[in-house]
Write a protein that holds these residues in place. Structure first.
Motif, PDB file in Angstrom:
ATOM      1  N   SER A 157       0.801  -1.219   0.000  1.00 23.83           N
ATOM      2  CA  SER A 157       0.000   0.000   0.000  1.00 23.83           C
ATOM      3  C   SER A 157       0.841   1.279   0.000  1.00 23.83           C
ATOM      4  CB  SER A 157      -0.985  -0.002   1.168  1.00 23.83           C
ATOM      5  OG  SER A 157      -0.319  -0.136   2.400  1.00 23.83           O
ATOM      6  N   HIS A 158       2.122   1.183   0.332  1.00 22.52           N
ATOM      7  CA  HIS A 158       2.987   2.365   0.301  1.00 22.52           C
ATOM      8  C   HIS A 158       3.893   2.409  -0.918  1.00 22.52           C
ATOM      9  CE1 HIS A 158       1.682   3.605   4.217  1.00 22.52           C
ATOM     10  NE2 HIS A 158       1.882   2.387   4.652  1.00 22.52           N
ATOM     11  N   CYS A 159       3.692   1.502  -1.845  1.00 14.83           N
ATOM     12  CA  CYS A 159       4.539   1.434  -3.039  1.00 14.83           C
ATOM     13  C   CYS A 159       3.866   2.111  -4.221  1.00 14.83           C
ATOM     14  CB  CYS A 159       4.840  -0.024  -3.387  1.00 14.83           C
ATOM     15  SG  CYS A 159       5.891  -0.173  -4.848  1.00 14.83           S
ATOM     16  N   MET A 160       4.589   2.989  -4.861  1.00 16.09           N
ATOM     17  CA  MET A 160       4.069   3.689  -6.031  1.00 16.09           C
ATOM     18  C   MET A 160       4.816   3.318  -7.314  1.00 16.09           C
ATOM     19  SD  MET A 160       1.488   5.546  -5.200  1.00 16.09           S
ATOM     20  CE  MET A 160       1.367   6.789  -6.464  1.00 16.09           C
ATOM     21  N   LEU A 161       5.802   2.414  -7.230  1.00 16.17           N
ATOM     22  CA  LEU A 161       6.620   2.086  -8.408  1.00 16.17           C
ATOM     23  C   LEU A 161       5.811   1.811  -9.675  1.00 16.17           C
ATOM     24  CD1 LEU A 161       9.594  -0.078  -7.123  1.00 16.17           C
ATOM     25  CD2 LEU A 161       9.689   2.104  -8.299  1.00 16.17           C
ATOM     26  N   PRO A 162       4.850   0.905  -9.650  1.00 19.93           N
ATOM     27  CA  PRO A 162       4.140   0.627 -10.904  1.00 19.93           C
ATOM     28  C   PRO A 162       3.099   1.685 -11.256  1.00 19.93           C
ATOM     29  CG  PRO A 162       3.272  -0.758  -9.173  1.00 19.93           C
ATOM     30  CD  PRO A 162       4.436   0.003  -8.580  1.00 19.93           C
ATOM     31  N   HIS A 163       2.843   2.611 -10.350  1.00 15.91           N
ATOM     32  CA  HIS A 163       1.770   3.589 -10.553  1.00 15.91           C
ATOM     33  C   HIS A 163       2.261   4.977 -10.958  1.00 15.91           C
ATOM     34  CE1 HIS A 163      -1.002   0.627  -9.118  1.00 15.91           C
ATOM     35  NE2 HIS A 163      -0.340   0.510  -7.977  1.00 15.91           N
ATOM     36  N   THR A 164       3.491   5.061 -11.380  1.00 17.39           N
ATOM     37  CA  THR A 164       4.026   6.332 -11.872  1.00 17.39           C
ATOM     38  C   THR A 164       4.095   6.259 -13.397  1.00 17.39           C
ATOM     39  OG1 THR A 164       6.309   5.554 -11.804  1.00 17.39           O
ATOM     40  CG2 THR A 164       5.465   6.614  -9.803  1.00 17.39           C
ATOM     41  N   PRO A 165       4.211   7.393 -14.053  1.00 12.10           N
ATOM     42  CA  PRO A 165       4.369   7.346 -15.507  1.00 12.10           C
ATOM     43  C   PRO A 165       5.598   6.528 -15.934  1.00 12.10           C
ATOM     44  CG  PRO A 165       3.769   9.551 -14.841  1.00 12.10           C
ATOM     45  CD  PRO A 165       4.035   8.761 -13.570  1.00 12.10           C
ATOM     46  N   GLU A 166       6.617   6.486 -15.094  1.00 19.60           N
ATOM     47  CA  GLU A 166       7.834   5.724 -15.390  1.00 19.60           C
ATOM     48  C   GLU A 166       7.704   4.257 -15.006  1.00 19.60           C
ATOM     49  OE1 GLU A 166       8.222   9.894 -14.781  1.00 19.60           O
ATOM     50  OE2 GLU A 166       7.791   8.439 -13.217  1.00 19.60           O
ATOM     51  N   GLY A 167       6.594   3.887 -14.387  1.00 18.07           N
ATOM     52  CA  GLY A 167       6.391   2.529 -13.890  1.00 18.07           C
ATOM     53  C   GLY A 167       6.467   1.460 -14.962  1.00 18.07           C
ATOM     54  N   TYR A 168       5.971   1.763 -16.144  1.00 17.12           N
ATOM     55  CA  TYR A 168       6.001   0.795 -17.242  1.00 17.12           C
ATOM     56  C   TYR A 168       7.429   0.356 -17.523  1.00 17.12           C
ATOM     57  CZ  TYR A 168       5.518  -1.156 -21.924  1.00 17.12           C
ATOM     58  OH  TYR A 168       5.573  -1.975 -23.017  1.00 17.12           O
ATOM     59  N   ASP A 169       8.328   1.333 -17.675  1.00 15.20           N
ATOM     60  CA  ASP A 169       9.729   1.019 -17.969  1.00 15.20           C
ATOM     61  C   ASP A 169      10.375   0.243 -16.823  1.00 15.20           C
ATOM     62  OD1 ASP A 169       9.845   2.223 -20.539  1.00 15.20           O
ATOM     63  OD2 ASP A 169       9.934   4.182 -19.573  1.00 15.20           O
ATOM     64  N   TYR A 170      10.072   0.619 -15.586  1.00 14.95           N
ATOM     65  CA  TYR A 170      10.645  -0.067 -14.431  1.00 14.95           C
ATOM     66  C   TYR A 170      10.193  -1.531 -14.397  1.00 14.95           C
ATOM     67  CZ  TYR A 170      11.954  -1.484  -9.798  1.00 14.95           C
ATOM     68  OH  TYR A 170      12.510  -2.175  -8.755  1.00 14.95           O
ATOM     69  N   VAL A 171       8.895  -1.758 -14.532  1.00 13.85           N
ATOM     70  CA  VAL A 171       8.356  -3.120 -14.467  1.00 13.85           C
ATOM     71  C   VAL A 171       8.923  -3.981 -15.590  1.00 13.85           C
ATOM     72  CG1 VAL A 171       6.252  -4.507 -14.697  1.00 13.85           C
ATOM     73  CG2 VAL A 171       6.265  -2.504 -13.196  1.00 13.85           C
TER      74      VAL A 171
END
Length: 101
Positions: free
Chosen positions: A60-74
């Motif tokens: 619930s405190h993770c925003m990694l996949p929910h940022t505009p850059e999340g696609y590239d990170y995932v």
């Protein structure tokens, strides 16, 4: 990150009754593309999570996949996982082994 070329990388569903599902000061940057994070079963996902007493991840405190850059990170994290054996965490490993064996 705008325009038709980037449309597959970012999706915001403001009609969803859970939007945004994580607290954010920037709902206009909230990416719903990975509503369920494909990295959930990785112990080394790189996200900000804790473990519940049950052993499940609390993301619930993770925003990694929910940022505009999340696609590239995932995608980068998944590519790395597929290039080498990755450590996945299944809460029912013993059950899974029994069912398969």
């Amino acid at each position: 990150m705008s325009g038709p070329k980037a449309s597959y990388r970012f999706f915001r569903n403001t009609e969803c009754k859970y939007f945004p599902c994580h607290k954010t000061s920037f709902p206009e940057r909230f990416n719903c593309l990975f509503c369920f994070c494909p990295l959930y079963f990785m112990d080394d996902c790189g996200g900000r999570f804790t473990r519940l007493e049950s052993g499940h991840k609390d993301c619930s405190h993770c925003m990694l996949p929910h940022t505009p850059e999340g696609y590239d990170y995932v995608l980068k994290k998944l590519r790395t996982c597929f290039q080498r054996p990755c450590r996945l965490r299944f809460d029912d490993q013993e059950e899974t082994g029994k069912k398969q064996g």
